[in-house]
Write a protein that holds these residues in place. Structure first.
Motif, PDB file in Angstrom:
ATOM      1  N   GLY A   1       4.419  11.167  -7.647  1.00  0.00           N
ATOM      2  CA  GLY A   1       3.445  10.166  -7.696  1.00  0.00           C
ATOM      3  C   GLY A   1       2.796   9.853  -6.496  1.00  0.00           C
ATOM      4  O   GLY A   1       1.829   9.633  -6.151  1.00  0.00           O
ATOM      5  N   ILE A   2       4.017   9.530  -5.472  1.00  0.00           N
ATOM      6  CA  ILE A   2       3.574   9.201  -4.261  1.00  0.00           C
ATOM      7  C   ILE A   2       2.869  10.161  -3.201  1.00  0.00           C
ATOM      8  O   ILE A   2       1.837   9.860  -2.643  1.00  0.00           O
ATOM      9  N   LEU A   3       3.293  11.362  -3.603  1.00  0.00           N
ATOM     10  CA  LEU A   3       2.489  12.445  -3.048  1.00  0.00           C
ATOM     11  C   LEU A   3       1.023  12.738  -3.386  1.00  0.00           C
ATOM     12  O   LEU A   3       0.325  12.712  -2.504  1.00  0.00           O
ATOM     13  N   ALA A   4       0.855  12.509  -4.638  1.00  0.00           N
ATOM     14  CA  ALA A   4      -0.429  12.477  -5.108  1.00  0.00           C
ATOM     15  C   ALA A   4      -1.363  11.393  -4.701  1.00  0.00           C
ATOM     16  O   ALA A   4      -2.567  11.356  -4.265  1.00  0.00           O
ATOM     17  N   ALA A   5      -0.683  10.094  -4.555  1.00  0.00           N
ATOM     18  CA  ALA A   5      -1.599   9.034  -4.173  1.00  0.00           C
ATOM     19  C   ALA A   5      -1.783   9.267  -2.667  1.00  0.00           C
ATOM     20  O   ALA A   5      -2.674   8.703  -2.122  1.00  0.00           O
ATOM     21  N   TYR A   6      -0.668   9.683  -1.854  1.00  0.00           N
ATOM     22  CA  TYR A   6      -0.960   9.809  -0.340  1.00  0.00           C
ATOM     23  C   TYR A   6      -1.860  10.744  -0.033  1.00  0.00           C
ATOM     24  O   TYR A   6      -2.728  10.673   0.948  1.00  0.00           O
ATOM     25  N   LEU A   7      -1.693  11.949  -0.607  1.00  0.00           N
ATOM     26  CA  LEU A   7      -2.616  13.189  -0.244  1.00  0.00           C
ATOM     27  C   LEU A   7      -3.944  13.328  -0.555  1.00  0.00           C
ATOM     28  O   LEU A   7      -4.965  13.529  -0.051  1.00  0.00           O
TER      29      LEU A   7
ATOM     30  N   ARG B   1      -1.829   2.411  -0.595  1.00  0.00           N
ATOM     31  CA  ARG B   1      -2.452   3.292   0.091  1.00  0.00           C
ATOM     32  C   ARG B   1      -3.611   2.777   0.885  1.00  0.00           C
ATOM     33  O   ARG B   1      -3.800   3.010   2.096  1.00  0.00           O
ATOM     34  N   GLY B   2      -4.336   1.843   0.152  1.00  0.00           N
ATOM     35  CA  GLY B   2      -5.664   1.284   0.993  1.00  0.00           C
ATOM     36  C   GLY B   2      -5.391   0.080   1.756  1.00  0.00           C
ATOM     37  O   GLY B   2      -6.213  -0.394   2.537  1.00  0.00           O
ATOM     38  N   LYS B   3      -4.173  -0.313   1.994  1.00  0.00           N
ATOM     39  CA  LYS B   3      -4.015  -1.585   2.816  1.00  0.00           C
ATOM     40  C   LYS B   3      -3.961  -1.347   3.902  1.00  0.00           C
ATOM     41  O   LYS B   3      -3.644  -0.109   4.490  1.00  0.00           O
ATOM     42  N   ASP B   4      -4.323  -2.287   4.941  1.00  0.00           N
ATOM     43  CA  ASP B   4      -4.398  -1.926   6.520  1.00  0.00           C
ATOM     44  C   ASP B   4      -3.394  -1.282   7.039  1.00  0.00           C
ATOM     45  O   ASP B   4      -3.246  -0.589   8.033  1.00  0.00           O
ATOM     46  N   TYR B   5      -1.948  -1.691   6.566  1.00  0.00           N
ATOM     47  CA  TYR B   5      -0.784  -1.294   7.222  1.00  0.00           C
ATOM     48  C   TYR B   5      -0.523   0.294   7.133  1.00  0.00           C
ATOM     49  O   TYR B   5       0.125   0.779   7.949  1.00  0.00           O
ATOM     50  N   ILE B   6      -1.003   0.519   5.893  1.00  0.00           N
ATOM     51  CA  ILE B   6      -0.794   2.054   5.588  1.00  0.00           C
ATOM     52  C   ILE B   6      -1.905   2.868   6.516  1.00  0.00           C
ATOM     53  O   ILE B   6      -1.613   3.783   7.026  1.00  0.00           O
TER      54      ILE B   6
ATOM     55  N   ALA C   1      -2.319  -8.198   4.935  1.00  0.00           N
ATOM     56  CA  ALA C   1      -2.503  -6.637   4.558  1.00  0.00           C
ATOM     57  C   ALA C   1      -2.026  -5.857   5.834  1.00  0.00           C
ATOM     58  O   ALA C   1      -1.785  -4.422   5.604  1.00  0.00           O
ATOM     59  N   THR C   2      -1.905  -6.548   6.845  1.00  0.00           N
ATOM     60  CA  THR C   2      -1.624  -5.521   8.131  1.00  0.00           C
ATOM     61  C   THR C   2      -0.170  -5.322   8.014  1.00  0.00           C
ATOM     62  O   THR C   2       0.163  -4.415   8.738  1.00  0.00           O
TER      63      THR C   2
ATOM     64  N   ALA D   1       5.873   9.385 -12.708  1.00  0.00           N
ATOM     65  CA  ALA D   1       4.990   9.759 -11.841  1.00  0.00           C
ATOM     66  C   ALA D   1       3.791   8.767 -11.990  1.00  0.00           C
ATOM     67  O   ALA D   1       3.265   8.556 -10.859  1.00  0.00           O
ATOM     68  N   ARG D   2       3.307   8.385 -13.279  1.00  0.00           N
ATOM     69  CA  ARG D   2       2.056   7.514 -13.323  1.00  0.00           C
ATOM     70  C   ARG D   2       2.560   6.263 -12.716  1.00  0.00           C
ATOM     71  O   ARG D   2       1.645   5.609 -11.851  1.00  0.00           O
ATOM     72  N   THR D   3       3.646   5.883 -12.926  1.00  0.00           N
ATOM     73  CA  THR D   3       3.922   4.315 -12.248  1.00  0.00           C
ATOM     74  C   THR D   3       3.815   4.406 -10.685  1.00  0.00           C
ATOM     75  O   THR D   3       3.289   3.574 -10.213  1.00  0.00           O
ATOM     76  N   ALA D   4       4.529   5.375 -10.436  1.00  0.00           N
ATOM     77  CA  ALA D   4       4.880   5.233  -8.699  1.00  0.00           C
ATOM     78  C   ALA D   4       3.321   5.599  -8.287  1.00  0.00           C
ATOM     79  O   ALA D   4       2.882   4.968  -7.145  1.00  0.00           O
ATOM     80  N   TYR D   5       2.515   6.463  -9.194  1.00  0.00           N
ATOM     81  CA  TYR D   5       1.147   6.762  -8.384  1.00  0.00           C
ATOM     82  C   TYR D   5       0.318   5.568  -8.283  1.00  0.00           C
ATOM     83  O   TYR D   5      -0.352   5.122  -7.337  1.00  0.00           O
ATOM     84  N   GLY D   6       0.324   4.677  -9.585  1.00  0.00           N
ATOM     85  CA  GLY D   6      -0.347   3.614  -9.544  1.00  0.00           C
ATOM     86  C   GLY D   6      -0.165   2.625  -8.227  1.00  0.00           C
ATOM     87  O   GLY D   6      -0.895   2.245  -7.730  1.00  0.00           O
ATOM     88  N   ALA D   7       1.299   2.395  -8.161  1.00  0.00           N
ATOM     89  CA  ALA D   7       1.816   1.515  -7.288  1.00  0.00           C
ATOM     90  C   ALA D   7       1.407   1.954  -5.729  1.00  0.00           C
ATOM     91  O   ALA D   7       0.906   1.207  -4.876  1.00  0.00           O
ATOM     92  N   ALA D   8       1.599   3.245  -5.575  1.00  0.00           N
ATOM     93  CA  ALA D   8       1.258   3.854  -4.195  1.00  0.00           C
ATOM     94  C   ALA D   8      -0.368   3.964  -3.963  1.00  0.00           C
ATOM     95  O   ALA D   8      -0.761   3.629  -2.811  1.00  0.00           O
ATOM     96  N   LYS D   9      -0.929   3.910  -5.028  1.00  0.00           N
ATOM     97  CA  LYS D   9      -2.351   4.053  -4.529  1.00  0.00           C
ATOM     98  C   LYS D   9      -3.006   2.733  -4.143  1.00  0.00           C
ATOM     99  O   LYS D   9      -3.715   2.614  -3.493  1.00  0.00           O
TER     100      LYS D   9
END
Lengths: 327, 293
Positions: B112-118, B180-185, A102-103, B169-177
């Protein structure tokens, strides 16, 4: 001893959950000199990871650093605004995470993401950035680094990926790297290689390391100093060799006794009875008392820190001192 | 490393194993080419009214008209050569489908990405808006918007985008969300790397596989939605008939034996949409790790 690069004083990080206040880190203090490797050991839930995250200011709600100070090269980090903290993360202090999958961003080549990490802190041309990236990859033991810059993370094994993560952490020659169980997900043989390389790197670059692990055996072969955590506190701290040979805190002694290497073949492994207490309902006084063979009524008081030369412990009845273990 | 196994090459090698998908891809490309070179391959320019003769209207396939050539698929009520009209109609349908698809892809992905990011309030605002929109049938929404904006290509594309961006928007949001939680982000967010770079270099590339799948499906949907609107008389002006309008034009004559006016454009539309969907399905299967062999 020279001035410490990192000095943590009485750090308290509490989580304000619906079930109550979880004191994940409750009064942790230690110093770290340049090139030193501090092993932070403890069971799951002892607060070692939260300590690491607190140092970098990465605690999210409902958690908060309620007290204490983290001084990095003379700058107080806990009161620094987020923007300035971000400017320091990755440059003066960086982190290596446990999960090397994940990194890394799976869609970018190693070179691309290393360049991103470089450019986050300084504007460097593509050539120069790639040269720096390749140099660090070589340092962490990745062969033909130049060519590997164009590979994607999935083309690397777990150990190689962790080396890349370490190389990224080293990109800006930080004073301190917090490594949160970076070898736990790896094979034992790879673990050993990485450990030795990290030791050399720390010595070469002067980067101080905080190596968080639940595995005393791993840390003790690497760290110059050990800090043993239990229930949010450092219960014993000192030079690795001293601590291993002559532990004072019964918990440290228990950990050492339960190492497979110290037991006889065929005999069951020594265990510490009981389990880690819930941080929501800690016993009064010494949190280890309910599991401790040396417990007395005095243990319902919080034991003060006893300091002796270059080591310290928190126990009323330390091992190997006042009286021997009751038969 | 780079010679044999680029992701694209591996993708193509796997794609080739499905013969049906390859045929569909060929059909899709062929129809795209026909549409692109409609003015070259058509025997007649169906939009040039001077070319049309009412004497030739509603003639059956194989009829030799006043222009001196055979109308292979017959003619429509205006005396247009149906084959030419289909080529030109294909062009308009594909144009509108692609335009609507890409504009909604861009807008939807951005939101979608904006929503997931912010996260937080902006996330709630954007995603509830999307949910609200998805609770209406796309056709109803498109109808209302076209009725409000009036007819024309731009209006039609606008209506299709308004009806479809929500899926992206739904698809991008789901993927980005999920990313978003992963370590590299998290690590990138913790450093002074700009928000724009985190979204563009880290989040967006990891959202592309599901978006490509949705895009193929939605382009086919745009085309059929446009055909539906045109069939209902809300699409493009009569002088530039799309496939839907051609079908609509022939509809009154269906029962009087002049089937070809509606049926051939309909067949063309079906072939196009089925081809896109087969290709889209194959792409989806290849991106879905659970269906991997």
């Amino acid at each position: 001893m020279t001035d410490p690069v990192l000095s943590v004083r009485d750090l308290r990080t509490h989580f304000f959950t619906r079930a109550g206040v979880v004191k994940a880190v409750d009064g942790v203090s230690f110093d770290l000199a340049a090139g030193e490797i501090l092993g932070l050991v403890g069971e799951s839930g002892s607060g070692k990871t939260v300590t690491g995250f607190s140092i970098l200011g990465l605690i999210d709600a409902p958690g908060r650093i309620v007290e204490g100070s983290v001084m990095l090269n003379g700058t107080e980090l806990t009161s620094l605004p987020e923007a300035q903290l971000r400017a320091r993360r990755g440059r003066d202090i960086s982190m290596v995470f446990q999960d090397p999958i994940a990194t890394l961003n799976p869609m970018l080549t190693i070179g691309q993401q290393m360049r991103l990490a470089i450019n986050a802190h300084e504007k460097l041309g593509r050539r120069a950035a790639e040269a720096r990236a390749a140099e660090l990859l070589t340092q962490v033991g990745i062969p033909s680094a130049e060519a590997r810059l164009r590979s994607y993370p999935h083309e690397f094994s777990g150990g190689m990926r962790q080396r890349v993560a370490i190389a990224i952490a080293l990109l800006h020659r930080p004073s301190v790297i917090v490594a949160d169980e970076p070898t736990t997900a790896l094979d034992v043989s790879i673990q050993a290689q990485i450990l030795y390389q990290m030791r050399d790197l720390a010595a070469q670059t002067g980067t101080a390391l905080i190596w968080i692990s639940h595995d005393l055996a791993v840390v003790s072969s690497l760290a110059t100093r050990l800090a043993v955590m239990y229930a949010g506190r450092i219960v014993e701290q000192g030079p690795t060799a001293t601590l291993l040979r002559d532990p004072r805190h019964p918990y440290t002694a228990g950990l050492i006794a339960s190492l497979p290497a110290t037991s006889k073949p065929g005999e069951p492994l020594a265990q510490i009875p009981g389990t880690t207490p819930s941080l929501l309902s800690l016993p009064p006084g010494c949190p280890f008392a309910p599991r401790c063979a040396r417990q007395t009524p005095a243990c319902t008081e919080e034991p003060a820190l006893t300091i002796e030369a270059d080591r310290g412990w928190r126990c009323f009845h330390p091992v190997g001192q006042m009286h021997e273990e009751p038969a | 490393m780079s010679d044999q196994s680029t992701p694209l090459r591996r993708f193509w090698a796997e794609f080739r194993e499905n013969k049906v998908a390859v045929v569909a891809l060929v059909v899709m490309v062929l129809m795209g080419l026909l549409a692109l070179f409609a003015s070259v391959v058509s025997p007649q320019n169906p939009y040039d009214l001077a070319n049309l003769s009412l004497m030739d209207s509603r003639r059956p396939p194989g009829f030799v008209g006043s222009g001196g050539y055979t109308h292979l698929l017959g003619t429509d009520p205006q005396g247009r050569d149906l084959l030419s009209a289909i080529f030109y109609g294909l062009r308009i349908s594909i144009q509108i489908g692609l335009a609507a698809g890409f504009v909604s892809l861009t807008i939807g992905t951005f939101l979608g990405i904006l929503a997931a990011y912010l996260g937080g309030r902006i996330e709630t605002l954007i995603m509830r808006m999307v949910d609200l929109q998805l609770s209406f049938p796309a056709i109803l929404l498109a109808l209302v918007i076209v009725a409000m904006l009036g007819q024309g290509k731009a209006q039609l594309i606008g209506a299709l985008v308004a009806a479809q961006y929500a899926y992206f928007a739904r698809t991008a949001y789901g993927a980005a969300k999920a990313e978003r939680g992963k370590d590299y982000i998290e690590a990138a967010v913790a450093t002074p790397l700009s928000t724009r770079l985190v979204m563009l270099r880290h989040l967006l590339p990891n959202c592309t596989p599901p978006l490509i799948v949705v895009a193929t499906v939605q382009i086919a949907n745009s085309i059929s939605l446009e055909a539906t609107l045109s069939f209902l008389g809300l699409g493009l002006p009569v002088t530039e008939p799309s496939l839907g309008m051609l079908i609509s034009n022939g509809f009154p004559y269906m029962m009087s034996g002049r089937y070809w006016i509606s049926v051939y454009p309909g067949v063309a539309l079906i072939i196009l949409i089925v081809a896109i969907n087969i290709v889209g399905d194959q792409v989806r299967d290849q991106f879905n790790p659970r269906l991997r062999r």
